[in-house]
Design a protein around this motif. Structure first.
Motif, PDB file in Angstrom:
ATOM      1  N   ALA A 126      21.361  31.690  28.133  1.00  0.00           N
ATOM      2  CA  ALA A 126      21.215  32.801  29.078  1.00  0.00           C
ATOM      3  C   ALA A 126      22.141  33.974  28.758  1.00  0.00           C
ATOM      4  N   SER A 127      23.159  33.732  27.966  1.00  0.00           N
ATOM      5  CA  SER A 127      24.139  34.796  27.713  1.00  0.00           C
ATOM      6  C   SER A 127      24.162  35.274  26.269  1.00  0.00           C
ATOM      7  N   THR A 128      23.346  34.679  25.407  1.00  0.00           N
ATOM      8  CA  THR A 128      23.354  35.041  23.988  1.00  0.00           C
ATOM      9  C   THR A 128      21.954  35.435  23.546  1.00  0.00           C
ATOM     10  N   MET A 129      21.844  36.563  22.899  1.00  0.00           N
ATOM     11  CA  MET A 129      20.573  37.071  22.390  1.00  0.00           C
ATOM     12  C   MET A 129      20.648  37.190  20.867  1.00  0.00           C
ATOM     13  N   MET A 130      19.518  37.364  20.233  1.00  0.00           N
ATOM     14  CA  MET A 130      19.514  37.559  18.785  1.00  0.00           C
ATOM     15  C   MET A 130      20.253  38.851  18.442  1.00  0.00           C
ATOM     16  N   SER A 188      25.658  38.795  21.080  1.00  0.00           N
ATOM     17  CA  SER A 188      24.733  38.643  19.962  1.00  0.00           C
ATOM     18  C   SER A 188      24.984  37.282  19.315  1.00  0.00           C
ATOM     19  N   LEU A 189      23.933  36.646  18.854  1.00  0.00           N
ATOM     20  CA  LEU A 189      24.070  35.387  18.121  1.00  0.00           C
ATOM     21  C   LEU A 189      25.062  35.554  16.983  1.00  0.00           C
ATOM     22  N   PHE A 190      25.038  36.712  16.344  1.00  0.00           N
ATOM     23  CA  PHE A 190      25.862  36.942  15.169  1.00  0.00           C
ATOM     24  C   PHE A 190      27.347  37.127  15.504  1.00  0.00           C
ATOM     25  N   GLU A 191      27.647  37.346  16.763  1.00  0.00           N
ATOM     26  CA  GLU A 191      29.037  37.413  17.207  1.00  0.00           C
ATOM     27  C   GLU A 191      29.498  36.080  17.789  1.00  0.00           C
ATOM     28  N   ALA A 215      28.188  32.802  17.140  1.00  0.00           N
ATOM     29  CA  ALA A 215      28.152  31.610  16.278  1.00  0.00           C
ATOM     30  C   ALA A 215      29.220  31.690  15.192  1.00  0.00           C
ATOM     31  N   PRO A 216      30.034  30.649  15.061  1.00  0.00           N
ATOM     32  CA  PRO A 216      31.133  30.661  14.077  1.00  0.00           C
ATOM     33  C   PRO A 216      30.671  30.894  12.640  1.00  0.00           C
ATOM     34  N   ASN A 217      29.507  30.355  12.254  1.00  0.00           N
ATOM     35  CA  ASN A 217      29.071  30.531  10.871  1.00  0.00           C
ATOM     36  C   ASN A 217      28.789  31.997  10.534  1.00  0.00           C
ATOM     37  N   PHE A 218      28.469  32.803  11.544  1.00  0.00           N
ATOM     38  CA  PHE A 218      28.271  34.229  11.315  1.00  0.00           C
ATOM     39  C   PHE A 218      29.562  35.014  11.532  1.00  0.00           C
ATOM     40  N   ALA A 219      30.301  34.657  12.569  1.00  0.00           N
ATOM     41  CA  ALA A 219      31.537  35.386  12.884  1.00  0.00           C
ATOM     42  C   ALA A 219      32.539  35.328  11.731  1.00  0.00           C
ATOM     43  N   SER A 220      32.503  34.235  10.972  1.00  0.00           N
ATOM     44  CA  SER A 220      33.463  34.066   9.879  1.00  0.00           C
ATOM     45  C   SER A 220      32.926  34.508   8.519  1.00  0.00           C
ATOM     46  N   ASN A 221      31.679  34.960   8.463  1.00  0.00           N
ATOM     47  CA  ASN A 221      31.079  35.302   7.170  1.00  0.00           C
ATOM     48  C   ASN A 221      30.200  36.542   7.328  1.00  0.00           C
ATOM     49  N   LYS A 222      30.798  37.699   7.155  1.00  0.00           N
ATOM     50  CA  LYS A 222      30.076  38.968   7.344  1.00  0.00           C
ATOM     51  C   LYS A 222      28.954  39.157   6.321  1.00  0.00           C
ATOM     52  N   SER A 223      29.124  38.621   5.131  1.00  0.00           N
ATOM     53  CA  SER A 223      28.085  38.720   4.108  1.00  0.00           C
ATOM     54  C   SER A 223      26.839  37.938   4.543  1.00  0.00           C
TER      55      SER A 223
END
Length: 109
Positions: A40-44, A52-55, A57-65
């Motif tokens: 309910a609190s996270t969108m793509m 945002s999912l990209f903010e 989720a740890p796999n995205f937050a730690s890997n900008k590439s």
């Protein structure tokens, strides 16, 4: 909550060598959200004060590439899927269907 399941894009989009890597990263990010009950609190994408999912989720937050790679691919998949839906005639068919609404728990057409 509803969105296109990430694997569904692969049925409509051009195949690319790194699709497996992109899809795996996306599913891992989504799994993180589901485990934390953050649907309910996270969108793509960041939307209306939601994460945002990209903010989130740890796999995205730690890997900008990786984040950039997956975001770009999502945009391509969305465009390709939309184009294929139009080309196949499915988009026209869906547009011709009656509107459906859920009112008081009942589905009304």
């Amino acid at each position: 909550y509803a969105f296109t399941h990430p694997e569904e894009y692969l049925n409509w989009a051009a195949s690319r060598e790194d699709d497996g890597e992109v899809l795996t990263a996306l599913l891992e990010g989504l799994q993180h959200v589901y485990k934390r009950r953050g649907e309910a609190s996270t969108m793509m994408r960041q939307f209306s004060g939601r994460d945002s999912l990209f903010e989130a989720a740890p796999n995205f937050a730690s890997n900008k590439s990786l984040t950039s790679q997956v975001r770009q691919r999502m945009r391509k998949w969305e465009k390709e899927m939309a184009a294929e839906l139009v080309e196949s005639g499915l988009a026209s068919w869906l547009a011709s269907r009656p509107l459906v609404a859920s009112i008081g728990g009942a589905v009304v057409a």
